[in-house]
Motif scaffolding. Structure first.
Motif, PDB file in Angstrom:
ATOM      1  N   ALA A  65      17.059  56.350  44.541  1.00  0.00           N
ATOM      2  CA  ALA A  65      17.857  56.069  45.736  1.00  0.00           C
ATOM      3  C   ALA A  65      19.322  56.390  45.477  1.00  0.00           C
ATOM      4  CB  ALA A  65      17.695  54.607  46.142  1.00  0.00           C
ATOM      5  N   ARG A  66      19.821  56.040  44.281  1.00  0.00           N
ATOM      6  CA  ARG A  66      21.230  56.301  43.963  1.00  0.00           C
ATOM      7  C   ARG A  66      21.520  57.801  43.981  1.00  0.00           C
ATOM      8  NH1 ARG A  66      23.576  51.623  42.612  1.00  0.00           N
ATOM      9  NH2 ARG A  66      22.271  49.957  41.776  1.00  0.00           N
ATOM     10  N   GLU A  67      20.611  58.569  43.458  1.00  0.00           N
ATOM     11  CA  GLU A  67      20.812  60.018  43.450  1.00  0.00           C
ATOM     12  C   GLU A  67      20.778  60.573  44.870  1.00  0.00           C
ATOM     13  OE1 GLU A  67      18.181  63.809  42.185  1.00  0.00           O
ATOM     14  OE2 GLU A  67      18.601  62.393  40.537  1.00  0.00           O
ATOM     15  N   GLY A  68      19.870  60.060  45.693  1.00  0.00           N
ATOM     16  CA  GLY A  68      19.772  60.530  47.073  1.00  0.00           C
ATOM     17  C   GLY A  68      21.019  60.213  47.872  1.00  0.00           C
ATOM     18  N   ILE A  69      21.553  59.006  47.681  1.00  0.00           N
ATOM     19  CA  ILE A  69      22.791  58.613  48.373  1.00  0.00           C
ATOM     20  C   ILE A  69      23.942  59.509  47.931  1.00  0.00           C
ATOM     21  CG2 ILE A  69      24.501  56.768  48.598  1.00  0.00           C
ATOM     22  CD1 ILE A  69      22.108  54.790  48.326  1.00  0.00           C
ATOM     23  N   ILE A  99      32.949  62.032  43.956  1.00  0.00           N
ATOM     24  CA  ILE A  99      31.634  61.718  43.379  1.00  0.00           C
ATOM     25  C   ILE A  99      31.707  60.443  42.545  1.00  0.00           C
ATOM     26  CG2 ILE A  99      29.885  62.512  41.738  1.00  0.00           C
ATOM     27  CD1 ILE A  99      30.549  65.385  42.733  1.00  0.00           C
ATOM     28  N   ASN A 100      32.749  60.303  41.744  1.00  0.00           N
ATOM     29  CA  ASN A 100      32.916  59.081  40.935  1.00  0.00           C
ATOM     30  C   ASN A 100      32.996  57.853  41.832  1.00  0.00           C
ATOM     31  OD1 ASN A 100      32.885  60.477  38.508  1.00  0.00           O
ATOM     32  ND2 ASN A 100      35.104  60.693  38.417  1.00  0.00           N
ATOM     33  N   TRP A 101      33.692  57.985  42.955  1.00  0.00           N
ATOM     34  CA  TRP A 101      33.809  56.854  43.879  1.00  0.00           C
ATOM     35  C   TRP A 101      32.454  56.531  44.507  1.00  0.00           C
ATOM     36  CZ3 TRP A 101      33.430  56.581  49.381  1.00  0.00           C
ATOM     37  CH2 TRP A 101      33.865  55.361  49.926  1.00  0.00           C
ATOM     38  N   ILE A 102      31.712  57.564  44.877  1.00  0.00           N
ATOM     39  CA  ILE A 102      30.381  57.346  45.457  1.00  0.00           C
ATOM     40  C   ILE A 102      29.487  56.559  44.497  1.00  0.00           C
ATOM     41  CG2 ILE A 102      28.236  58.521  46.137  1.00  0.00           C
ATOM     42  CD1 ILE A 102      30.086  60.856  47.106  1.00  0.00           C
ATOM     43  N   LEU A 103      29.522  56.931  43.231  1.00  0.00           N
ATOM     44  CA  LEU A 103      28.705  56.236  42.234  1.00  0.00           C
ATOM     45  C   LEU A 103      29.196  54.811  42.019  1.00  0.00           C
ATOM     46  CD1 LEU A 103      28.357  59.149  39.638  1.00  0.00           C
ATOM     47  CD2 LEU A 103      26.658  58.400  41.334  1.00  0.00           C
ATOM     48  N   ASP A 104      30.511  54.632  42.071  1.00  0.00           N
ATOM     49  CA  ASP A 104      31.086  53.309  41.821  1.00  0.00           C
ATOM     50  C   ASP A 104      30.770  52.336  42.955  1.00  0.00           C
ATOM     51  OD1 ASP A 104      32.821  51.626  40.116  1.00  0.00           O
ATOM     52  OD2 ASP A 104      34.118  51.609  41.876  1.00  0.00           O
ATOM     53  N   ASP A 128      21.150  46.464  46.953  1.00  0.00           N
ATOM     54  CA  ASP A 128      20.754  46.598  48.354  1.00  0.00           C
ATOM     55  C   ASP A 128      21.055  48.015  48.841  1.00  0.00           C
ATOM     56  OD1 ASP A 128      19.831  45.952  50.850  1.00  0.00           O
ATOM     57  OD2 ASP A 128      21.720  45.028  51.501  1.00  0.00           O
ATOM     58  N   LEU A 129      20.318  48.969  48.281  1.00  0.00           N
ATOM     59  CA  LEU A 129      20.565  50.374  48.592  1.00  0.00           C
ATOM     60  C   LEU A 129      19.719  50.828  49.780  1.00  0.00           C
ATOM     61  CD1 LEU A 129      20.495  51.888  44.984  1.00  0.00           C
ATOM     62  CD2 LEU A 129      22.505  51.270  46.342  1.00  0.00           C
TER      63      LEU A 129
END
Length: 459
Positions: free
Chosen positions: A443-447, A399-404, A413-414
């Motif tokens: 968008a960040r939460e959805g990704i 999860i930390n990597w996904i956010l990073d 550019d999400l």
């Protein structure tokens, strides 16, 4: 869930779906990946690996005998080799992202893990990469016996399993050492792993005597960076060795040909067909694979004398590929590649990252997820079972990597999470995830919901 064979094959046999390419349409499209996984222009040759090791040794000697300038040269070369290890990971992930079906690069990962090696020092980093380019990639679509011989007699394997220190107790060299009160004994590591992990498997009916006889047959084969792999008759145990009832050697002059003959016979045994077929089925389908699948793969192996492409074909076309969907957890390397692939990151973009970015986005997170690059815990490689990878600590690292990466790689550019869900799953997403993603607050939460989901972390 509504999806077809292409989506299933991309997720189960490859690294998932990508917005830049269509999933493999049929079995032949998947098997085409065997050719695309061949060594490319970035391949490291044995000569290059040898030169690197010799340069490091020469600079080490110069640093011990010299001053600050020599030590700085040694330190710089050591840093360059550490950076090379990161570049090797970067290139491996780039190839996996760009592989049309993903199957070829998945097989490279599988076989490199089956024939586990580990560089013990900076001077072996290039040799470890050469092992994959020289012993694994050229043989993943051929006969198992060729892959087996190439991997187990490769310089990196000889070093990793301490074969270079093995000496026949009754050889000329061994007797001379003993008369001087110096140790020069038999090392059984390569013989044991060749039988237990690489061919026959545990419980295949061989004995400790068979292991020792193979270890004695292996004496004489060694590696020296100055000359490469060499056979040293004066270190070879004299006389014939009997392995599983077959005699090898015993000629006037010991030869590496006897070793290759023994390894070829091990590769052709029915126990090897059963053991390695099951291991393939475990890796690609389920931690507890369908017995009908294993039986069918084993039978095809024996019919074709270990033609790996034919064994893969049985696995690809068997109903178990569908029936066991999402039984397997994606290992950290697979998860990382699948995520970048789904997000539309290309190999070209990834190759353009500098060392600092590659370390921050690839090398360090992979270690945090529990799969440190080039550093398996033992000769049996990385574990297959989902419980080894789906843990609170490992999931937190994912999860930390996904956010990073959303900040470091994607920036502003999400992708639209609803579109990403279609791209990443191709209709295989669960109803629960399909309901949750459109309701994400950003968008960040959805990704993050998509990439951290059970749907995505399993295949």
């Amino acid at each position: 869930m509504e999806f077809g064979f292409p989506e299933l094959a991309a997720i189960r046999l490859g690294f998932g779906l990508s917005p830049h390419m269509q999933p493999p349409a049929d079995v032949d499209a998947i098997l085409a990946g065997l050719a695309t996984a061949a060594p490319d222009g970035d391949a490291v040759s044995l000569d290059e690996a040898r030169a690197s090791a010799l340069s490091l040794a020469d600079l080490g000697k110069a640093a011990r005998d010299g001053g600050d300038a020599e030590r700085e040269k040694l330190n710089q070369l050591s840093r360059d080799l550490r950076d090379f290890n990161t570049i090797a990971l970067q290139q491996r992930i780039a190839r996996a992202i760009d592989d049309p079906s993903g199957f070829g690069e998945r097989l490279v990962q599988f076989w490199a893990d089956h024939f586990t090696i580990r560089a013990a020092a900076a001077g072996q980093h290039k040799l470890a990469v050469a092992f994959v380019d020289d012993a694994i990639r050229p043989h993943i679509g051929g006969r198992f016996e060729d892959l087996f011989v190439a991997a187990d007699l490769h310089p990196m394997m000889l070093l990793y399993l301490d074969q270079t220190s093995s000496v026949g107790p009754n050889s000329r060299f061994g007797k001379a050492r003993a008369s001087q009160g110096r140790l020069a004994g038999l090392n059984e590591n390569l013989a044991r792993e060749a039988m237990e992990l690489h061919s026959l498997g545990v419980g295949a009916g061989y004995s400790q005597d068979d292991v020792r006889e193979l270890a004695e047959l292996l004496t004489g084969i060694s590696y020296n960076p100055k000359v490469g792999v060499e056979f040293l008759p004066n270190r070879a145990e004299p006389g014939a060795e009997t392995i599983l009832g077959t005699s090898y050697g015993g000629k006037r002059q010991p030869s590496a040909d006897d070793i290759r003959a023994a390894f070829t016979d091990l590769a052709r045994r029915p126990e090897t067909a059963a053991f390695v077929s099951r291991k393939l089925a475990v890796h690609f389908t389920s931690d507890t694979p369908d017995e009908g699948l294993v039986t069918a793969m084993t039978a095809r192996w024996r019919e074709t004398r270990g033609d790996l492409a034919e064994v893969y074909r049985v696995m690809i076309t068997h109903p178990a590929l569908v029936d066991s969907f999402r039984d397997k957890a994606r290992q950290p390397f697979d998860f990382m590649v699948a995520s970048l692939r789904a997000l539309g990151v290309t190999g070209e973009v990834l190759r353009g990252w500098d060392i600092r970015t590659a370390n921050r986005v690839l090398m360090q997170p992979l270690g945090m997820m529990g799969q440190r690059w080039g550093a398996p815990l033992g000769p049996n490689g990385w574990p297959e079972e989902a419980s080894a990878w789906i843990t609170p600590q490992a999931l937190s690292a994912r999860i930390n990597w996904i956010l990073d990466i959303q900040k470091r790689v994607l920036g502003d550019d999400l992708p639209d999470p609803r579109e990403l869900m279609l791209t990443a799953f191709g209709g295989t997403q669960s109803e629960k995830l399909a309901w949750a993603v459109p309701k994400a607050e950003s968008a960040r939460e959805g990704i993050a919901l998509i990439l951290a989901s059970n749907d995505f972390n399993r295949r």
